[in-house]
Design a protein around this motif. Structure first.
Motif, short mmCIF file in Angstrom:
data_model
loop_
_atom_site.label_atom_id
_atom_site.label_comp_id
_atom_site.label_asym_id
_atom_site.label_seq_id
_atom_site.Cartn_x
_atom_site.Cartn_y
_atom_site.Cartn_z
N GLY A 228 0.82 -1.20 0.00
CA GLY A 228 0.00 0.00 0.00
C GLY A 228 0.85 1.25 0.00
O GLY A 228 2.07 1.17 -0.15
N VAL A 229 0.20 2.39 0.15
CA VAL A 229 0.90 3.67 0.16
C VAL A 229 1.14 4.08 1.60
O VAL A 229 0.24 4.00 2.44
N SER A 230 2.33 4.53 1.89
CA SER A 230 2.66 4.94 3.26
C SER A 230 1.87 6.19 3.64
O SER A 230 1.44 6.97 2.78
N THR A 231 1.68 6.40 4.93
CA THR A 231 0.92 7.53 5.44
C THR A 231 1.59 8.85 5.06
O THR A 231 2.80 8.99 5.16
N ILE A 232 0.77 9.81 4.63
CA ILE A 232 1.26 11.13 4.25
C ILE A 232 0.74 12.14 5.25
O ILE A 232 -0.48 12.27 5.44
N SER A 233 1.61 12.88 5.92
CA SER A 233 1.19 13.95 6.82
C SER A 233 0.82 15.17 5.99
O SER A 233 1.57 15.58 5.11
N GLN A 234 -0.35 15.74 6.27
CA GLN A 234 -0.86 16.85 5.47
C GLN A 234 -1.23 18.03 6.36
O GLN A 234 -1.60 17.85 7.53
N ASP A 235 -1.16 19.22 5.80
CA ASP A 235 -1.59 20.43 6.47
C ASP A 235 -3.11 20.53 6.33
O ASP A 235 -3.62 20.63 5.21
N PRO A 236 -3.87 20.48 7.45
CA PRO A 236 -5.34 20.54 7.34
C PRO A 236 -5.84 21.86 6.77
O PRO A 236 -7.01 21.97 6.39
N GLY A 237 -4.97 22.87 6.72
CA GLY A 237 -5.37 24.15 6.16
C GLY A 237 -5.23 24.21 4.65
O GLY A 237 -5.58 25.22 4.03
N ARG A 238 -4.73 23.14 4.03
CA ARG A 238 -4.59 23.08 2.58
C ARG A 238 -5.38 21.89 2.03
O ARG A 238 -5.68 20.96 2.76
N GLN A 239 -5.68 21.95 0.75
CA GLN A 239 -6.41 20.85 0.13
C GLN A 239 -5.58 19.58 0.20
O GLN A 239 -4.39 19.58 -0.12
N GLY A 240 -6.20 18.48 0.64
CA GLY A 240 -5.49 17.23 0.82
C GLY A 240 -5.35 16.43 -0.45
O GLY A 240 -5.81 16.82 -1.53
N ALA A 241 -4.69 15.28 -0.32
CA ALA A 241 -4.45 14.41 -1.47
C ALA A 241 -5.74 13.81 -2.01
O ALA A 241 -5.85 13.50 -3.19
N VAL A 242 -6.74 13.64 -1.12
CA VAL A 242 -8.06 13.12 -1.53
C VAL A 242 -9.07 14.24 -1.35
O VAL A 242 -9.40 14.63 -0.23
N ALA A 243 -9.54 14.79 -2.45
CA ALA A 243 -10.46 15.93 -2.39
C ALA A 243 -11.53 15.79 -3.45
O ALA A 243 -11.29 15.27 -4.54
#
Length: 217
Positions: A36-51
């Motif tokens: 699978g794909v490893s976990t990606i840390s994202q900034d909640p204030g920006r559009q995420g990888a799944v939108a």
């Protein structure tokens, strides 16, 4: 030919085969066999990888920050002689949109940041904790526990104003291309709990389009 020479010849043949296989492997396409794909840390204030076309984390942050600033600029809410007692929760914040969303994500962030920023200019009533508060009040009055350090009151705190609002949406889809479009309108209102008048209103709007929408849970 001796037995020893035959063995050496066989070893050389195996070595050639191994080298050839390695060269063929290097020339071929790279295959990712990871599970699978490893976990990606994202900034909640920006559009995420799944939108998709719905309300995302960055929209929640943007709208609650804007509503907080607008409420703090309202003199009836933030500059009254006696700080008003307000209730900010999702009880009367309705979701009439086509998107499934936990309304607490919006109202909780609004309340927490508004409480921090108001610095005593508004007093927040935790109406959702009424049962917990009543249980402790009963223990105090029955003498099971002492009165604490703040003393006792005749009743729990009442609210002067309470948050209400609606999440609504209008969807459209192009049957030829599969393009999905959604207009979302989020309305916030503070209602006087004695007279029923609206003392403050705010609105947040967004319109998004995507060829492949995501599933919201």
């Amino acid at each position: 030919m001796t037995k020893q020479s035959v063995t050496i010849s066989n070893l050389k043949q195996f070595a050639y085969v191994g080298v050839a296989a390695g060269l063929l492997s290097a020339c071929g396409p790279s295959v990712d066999n990871s599970a699978g794909v490893s976990t990606i840390s994202q900034d909640p204030g920006r559009q995420g990888a799944v939108a998709g076309v719905g309300i995302e984390s960055n929209d929640i942050q943007s709208m609650t920050d804007r509503m907080m600033r607008d409420m703090l600029a309202n003199p009836m809410l933030a500059n009254a002689a006696n700080p008003p007692q307000v209730i900010v929760d999702s009880e009367f914040f309705m979701n009439d949109s086509t998107q499934r969303i936990n309304k607490d994500l919006i109202t909780n962030r609004l309340r927490v940041n508004l409480n921090r920023a108001s610095q005593g200019r508004m007093i927040f009533v935790g109406r959702n904790y009424a049962n917990m508060v009543q249980q402790e009040r009963n223990l105090k009055r029955d003498g099971v526990v002492d009165t604490g350090t703040t003393g006792m009151t005749a009743s729990q705190a009442g609210g002067d104003y309470r948050l209400g609002g609606t999440i609504a949406s209008a969807d459209s889809r192009d049957a030829r291309t599969g393009m999905m479009q959604r207009y979302t309108q989020i309305t916030f209102e503070m209602v006087d709990l004695e007279r029923g008048i609206i003392v403050w209103s705010g609105m947040y709007e967004l319109s998004k389009a995507a060829a492949d929408d995501v599933v919201y849970r």
